[in-house]
Motif scaffolding. Structure first.
Motif, PDB file in Angstrom:
ATOM      1  N   ASP A   1      64.358  15.687 -57.398  1.00 59.62           N
ATOM      2  CA  ASP A   1      63.008  16.120 -57.720  1.00 59.62           C
ATOM      3  C   ASP A   1      63.001  17.510 -58.365  1.00 59.62           C
ATOM      4  O   ASP A   1      63.967  18.268 -58.259  1.00 59.62           O
ATOM      5  N   TYR A   2      61.872  17.842 -58.963  1.00 62.42           N
ATOM      6  CA  TYR A   2      61.713  19.148 -59.607  1.00 62.42           C
ATOM      7  C   TYR A   2      61.897  20.300 -58.610  1.00 62.42           C
ATOM      8  O   TYR A   2      62.415  21.356 -58.958  1.00 62.42           O
ATOM      9  N   GLU A   3      61.483  20.097 -57.363  1.00 62.67           N
ATOM     10  CA  GLU A   3      61.638  21.142 -56.356  1.00 62.67           C
ATOM     11  C   GLU A   3      63.115  21.508 -56.179  1.00 62.67           C
ATOM     12  O   GLU A   3      63.452  22.662 -55.931  1.00 62.67           O
TER      13      GLU A   3
ATOM     14  N   ASP B   1      67.960  16.236 -51.189  1.00 61.03           N
ATOM     15  CA  ASP B   1      68.266  16.467 -52.596  1.00 61.03           C
ATOM     16  C   ASP B   1      69.401  17.477 -52.746  1.00 61.03           C
ATOM     17  O   ASP B   1      70.239  17.349 -53.636  1.00 61.03           O
TER      18      ASP B   1
END
Length: 145
Positions: A63-65, A51
């Motif tokens: 993703d949110y992470e 990501d």
């Protein structure tokens, strides 16, 4: 234990890089500081390294992470205040230590992105939105971790 020691030394080095007086960092020192922040924030946020690579290639569908990873970076660089607003004063203080070519990028993009966020409820989303704006302002100069 060794990881904790490495993180402590990395934080100390980053603080020295950011808070040293009147000297400018070289591009090599900027890269080293970015690498330190990247390594520290990867562990804290549990982000998928793919990501991070995607964001650096202009694909911000992550993703949110990864959004929390960007918050970690902003937090390390002291770029957000306690209300999750862009901290222009802190950014300007740190900018003085950047190489001249990166200063031009920061000035241009800070003005363009200062108001890029309208909802400040989630610190991860806030940092992600600012980061995304800074990237698209000038992808060639983008240097966040």
């Amino acid at each position: 234990m060794l990881t904790k020691t490495i993180l402590i030394w990395a934080a100390i080095l980053l603080t020295v890089f950011i808070s040293t007086g009147n000297c400018r960092l070289t591009e090599k020192q900027v890269a080293a500081a970015v690498k330190l922040v990247r390594n520290m924030c990867m562990g804290k946020s549990k982000v998928n390294p793919e990501d991070i690579d995607k964001m650096h290639q202009g694909n911000w569908d992550v993703d949110y992470e990864a959004q929390c990873y960007m918050w970690c970076g902003f937090n390390m660089y002291k770029m957000l205040d306690k209300e999750n607003h862009f901290d222009k004063k802190s950014a300007l203080q740190q900018m003085e230590q950047l190489p001249t070519d990166l200063q031009d990028y920061v000035i241009k993009c800070m003005g363009q992105c200062e108001n890029a966020v309208t909802n400040f409820d989630d610190k991860c989303v806030v940092a992600f939105e600012y980061s995304k704006c800074l990237y698209f302002c000038d992808p060639e100069k983008y240097f966040l971790p």
